[in-house]
Design a protein around this motif. Structure first.
Motif, PDB file in Angstrom:
ATOM      1  N   ASP A 204      60.669  18.035  -7.141  1.00 30.76           N
ATOM      2  CA  ASP A 204      61.696  18.980  -6.716  1.00 30.76           C
ATOM      3  C   ASP A 204      62.878  19.027  -7.681  1.00 30.76           C
ATOM      4  O   ASP A 204      63.640  19.994  -7.686  1.00 30.76           O
ATOM      5  N   ARG A 205      63.034  18.011  -8.523  1.00 33.33           N
ATOM      6  CA  ARG A 205      64.164  17.959  -9.455  1.00 33.33           C
ATOM      7  C   ARG A 205      63.826  18.492 -10.844  1.00 33.33           C
ATOM      8  O   ARG A 205      64.715  18.692 -11.664  1.00 33.33           O
ATOM      9  N   ILE A 206      62.559  18.682 -11.132  1.00 28.45           N
ATOM     10  CA  ILE A 206      62.156  19.032 -12.497  1.00 28.45           C
ATOM     11  C   ILE A 206      62.699  20.388 -12.933  1.00 28.45           C
ATOM     12  O   ILE A 206      63.087  20.585 -14.087  1.00 28.45           O
ATOM     13  N   GLY A 207      62.753  21.343 -12.017  1.00 25.84           N
ATOM     14  CA  GLY A 207      63.238  22.672 -12.380  1.00 25.84           C
ATOM     15  C   GLY A 207      64.658  22.670 -12.902  1.00 25.84           C
ATOM     16  O   GLY A 207      65.040  23.518 -13.719  1.00 25.84           O
ATOM     17  N   ALA A 208      65.470  21.710 -12.441  1.00 29.22           N
ATOM     18  CA  ALA A 208      66.869  21.646 -12.874  1.00 29.22           C
ATOM     19  C   ALA A 208      67.011  21.184 -14.317  1.00 29.22           C
ATOM     20  O   ALA A 208      68.097  21.284 -14.905  1.00 29.22           O
ATOM     21  N   MET A 209      65.943  20.665 -14.917  1.00 27.43           N
ATOM     22  CA  MET A 209      65.987  20.216 -16.313  1.00 27.43           C
ATOM     23  C   MET A 209      66.015  21.368 -17.298  1.00 27.43           C
ATOM     24  O   MET A 209      66.477  21.210 -18.432  1.00 27.43           O
ATOM     25  N   VAL A 210      65.491  22.519 -16.898  1.00 24.28           N
ATOM     26  CA  VAL A 210      65.180  23.567 -17.868  1.00 24.28           C
ATOM     27  C   VAL A 210      66.428  24.112 -18.553  1.00 24.28           C
ATOM     28  O   VAL A 210      66.491  24.167 -19.798  1.00 24.28           O
ATOM     29  N   ALA A 211      67.429  24.514 -17.793  1.00 24.10           N
ATOM     30  CA  ALA A 211      68.627  25.112 -18.388  1.00 24.10           C
ATOM     31  C   ALA A 211      69.336  24.170 -19.352  1.00 24.10           C
ATOM     32  O   ALA A 211      69.696  24.588 -20.470  1.00 24.10           O
ATOM     33  N   PRO A 212      69.554  22.881 -19.003  1.00 25.07           N
ATOM     34  CA  PRO A 212      70.195  21.974 -19.973  1.00 25.07           C
ATOM     35  C   PRO A 212      69.395  21.805 -21.265  1.00 25.07           C
ATOM     36  O   PRO A 212      69.979  21.651 -22.341  1.00 25.07           O
ATOM     37  N   LEU A 213      68.070  21.813 -21.174  1.00 23.50           N
ATOM     38  CA  LEU A 213      67.244  21.703 -22.371  1.00 23.50           C
ATOM     39  C   LEU A 213      67.424  22.921 -23.272  1.00 23.50           C
ATOM     40  O   LEU A 213      67.515  22.794 -24.499  1.00 23.50           O
ATOM     41  N   VAL A 214      67.464  24.094 -22.687  1.00 23.33           N
ATOM     42  CA  VAL A 214      67.668  25.316 -23.470  1.00 23.33           C
ATOM     43  C   VAL A 214      69.038  25.286 -24.147  1.00 23.33           C
ATOM     44  O   VAL A 214      69.173  25.618 -25.340  1.00 23.33           O
ATOM     45  N   GLU A 215      70.046  24.857 -23.407  1.00 24.98           N
ATOM     46  CA  GLU A 215      71.394  24.780 -23.974  1.00 24.98           C
ATOM     47  C   GLU A 215      71.445  23.766 -25.118  1.00 24.98           C
ATOM     48  O   GLU A 215      72.069  24.014 -26.159  1.00 24.98           O
ATOM     49  N   ARG A 216      70.792  22.632 -24.948  1.00 23.90           N
ATOM     50  CA  ARG A 216      70.790  21.614 -26.003  1.00 23.90           C
ATOM     51  C   ARG A 216      70.098  22.136 -27.256  1.00 23.90           C
ATOM     52  O   ARG A 216      70.545  21.886 -28.381  1.00 23.90           O
ATOM     53  N   ALA A 217      69.004  22.866 -27.073  1.00 26.07           N
ATOM     54  CA  ALA A 217      68.285  23.400 -28.226  1.00 26.07           C
ATOM     55  C   ALA A 217      69.158  24.365 -29.019  1.00 26.07           C
ATOM     56  O   ALA A 217      69.208  24.298 -30.261  1.00 26.07           O
ATOM     57  N   HIS A 218      69.851  25.258 -28.319  1.00 27.86           N
ATOM     58  CA  HIS A 218      70.733  26.195 -29.020  1.00 27.86           C
ATOM     59  C   HIS A 218      71.833  25.452 -29.776  1.00 27.86           C
ATOM     60  O   HIS A 218      72.155  25.784 -30.924  1.00 27.86           O
ATOM     61  N   ALA A 219      72.412  24.434 -29.143  1.00 26.71           N
ATOM     62  CA  ALA A 219      73.464  23.663 -29.785  1.00 26.71           C
ATOM     63  C   ALA A 219      72.926  22.927 -31.008  1.00 26.71           C
ATOM     64  O   ALA A 219      73.603  22.822 -32.051  1.00 26.71           O
ATOM     65  N   THR A 220      71.708  22.399 -30.919  1.00 22.46           N
ATOM     66  CA  THR A 220      71.108  21.670 -32.036  1.00 22.46           C
ATOM     67  C   THR A 220      70.860  22.599 -33.223  1.00 22.46           C
ATOM     68  O   THR A 220      71.108  22.233 -34.387  1.00 22.46           O
ATOM     69  N   LEU A 221      70.401  23.813 -32.958  1.00 21.34           N
ATOM     70  CA  LEU A 221      70.152  24.754 -34.040  1.00 21.34           C
ATOM     71  C   LEU A 221      71.453  25.168 -34.732  1.00 21.34           C
ATOM     72  O   LEU A 221      71.466  25.433 -35.940  1.00 21.34           O
ATOM     73  N   LYS A 222      72.564  25.197 -33.994  1.00 19.08           N
ATOM     74  CA  LYS A 222      73.845  25.529 -34.599  1.00 19.08           C
ATOM     75  C   LYS A 222      74.301  24.462 -35.585  1.00 19.08           C
ATOM     76  O   LYS A 222      75.050  24.739 -36.520  1.00 19.08           O
ATOM     77  N   GLU A 223      73.806  23.210 -35.355  1.00 18.57           N
ATOM     78  CA  GLU A 223      74.215  22.093 -36.212  1.00 18.57           C
ATOM     79  C   GLU A 223      73.471  22.066 -37.533  1.00 18.57           C
ATOM     80  O   GLU A 223      73.810  21.283 -38.416  1.00 18.57           O
ATOM     81  N   ARG A 224      72.441  22.872 -37.689  1.00 17.89           N
ATOM     82  CA  ARG A 224      71.637  22.829 -38.922  1.00 17.89           C
ATOM     83  C   ARG A 224      72.450  23.264 -40.126  1.00 17.89           C
ATOM     84  O   ARG A 224      73.246  24.177 -40.061  1.00 17.89           O
TER      85      ARG A 224
END
Length: 339
Positions: A319-339
């Motif tokens: 029941d908690r797994i769905g809440a992971m998705v948005a933070p992962l997407v946000e982290r990915a965008h932030a990581t790509l900005k650091e390149r």
């Protein structure tokens, strides 16, 4: 060791094993679900003397190309005589009439797949670091195996691997959609536009992390598990995903802090340096691989969320797994900005 076993009929399994591996099992089988995994179903079964592990796909909504029992079985069998520790494999059954889906049987190996900080605390800081160093060293050993020398020369298509991976996981996302996920399609587009030059090909585990290996109380790594996404390709995807798990998002291990946050566990920077020193590989473009790891994990979590919403998951924590998705997407965008 008996409980309800969704997806596994002990009598039908025993009858199959008597035909496929005569003498392996000596009596009626009982078993239990091995908790923790959020994908394939894993069971420990026993005849009262020996113990074996059975793996099969999840119940319902199985994505195309995912949960490939033959793939897991083939790669573990191939790696048996290499420095990479894997369980001994006994039999692969691709007939769905036996248990309702393909499955395989393997050796039961001693060790713990540490998921939470409370669990790994028994090791102490020194052995926790030793376990993490073994995790990285074993990944380096896997990436040093020459596929053709272990019968895996045709296991995958390294050329164009990264581009295909980005397309594949976008296709998996399309198959798992049940709600709007802000930013995830833009993430796919960014990843597709910025694919780096590939690292030299190797055997890729596909989901390499601390709780997909077994660790003894002494901090020794005894087995690498969960090979369902193994292939040949750019091995830096394994390192990138391992770093995503190093900074695990909330919800992955319930209310407990992840094991990777325990005292003694190396930082992400240290893990990268350990891998670079062990393999000599160029890690200068690693940010892209971390962002891709976030995308891949977000898609997997979205698929699990869909199965849970349809009542097709077995065990707690879904029941908690769905809440992971948005933070992962946000982290990915932030990581790509650091390149």
């Amino acid at each position: 060791m008996t409980e309800e076993l969704p997806g596994l009929d002990p009598q039908r399994l025993r009858a199959y094993l008597d035909r496929a591996t005569p003498g392996l099992v000596a009596g009626p089988l009982t078993g239990r679900v091995i908790a923790g995994g959020k994908s394939n179903l894993t069971y420990a079964v026993t005849d009262g003397a020996g113990v074996w592990v059975v793996r099969r796909p999840p119940l319902g909504h199985v994505l195309a190309t995912a949960h490939d029992m033959a793939r897991e079985y083939r790669v573990m069998t191939a790696l048996r005589d290499t420095p990479v520790p894997v369980p001994r494999t006994y039999t692969l059954c691709e007939d769905p009439d036996v248990l309702g889906a393909p499955f395989y049987v393997m050796e039961h190996v001693a060790g713990t797949p540490f998921r939470t900080r409370d669990e790994i605390a028994v090791l102490g800081a020194e052995r926790t670091r030793a376990a993490a160093e073994s995790l990285v060293a074993t990944l380096g050993e896997l990436h040093a195996v020459v596929p053709a020398e272990v019968g895996l020369g045709g296991f995958g298509r390294p050329s164009g691997f990264l581009e295909r991976q980005v397309r594949r996981w976008h296709k998996q996302l399309d198959a798992s959609r049940s709600r709007d996920v802000p930013g995830i399609d833009e993430l796919h587009e960014r990843l597709a536009r910025t694919v780096p030059e590939q690292s030299a090909p190797a055997i890729v585990h596909g989901d390499y992390r601390l709780d997909n290996v077994l660790i003894t109380p002494e901090g020794d790594l005894t087995a690498v598990l969960d090979w369902e996404m193994a292939t040949l390709g750019d091995p830096l995807v394994d390192l990138g995903l391992m770093l995503v798990y190093r900074e695990q998002p909330d919800g992955l291990v319930g209310d407990s802090a992840p094991a990777t946050s325990a005292e003694g566990f190396p930082s992400s920077t240290e893990l990268v340096e350990l891998y670079r020193a062990a393999t000599g590989r160029d890690v200068s473009q690693l940010a892209w691989y971390v962002a891709f790891g976030c995308f891949k994990l977000a898609v997997i979590a979205e698929g699990i969320h869909l199965r849970h919403s349809r009542g097709l998951t077995v065990g707690a924590g879904f029941d908690r797994i769905g809440a992971m998705v948005a933070p992962l997407v946000e982290r990915a965008h932030a990581t790509l900005k650091e390149r």
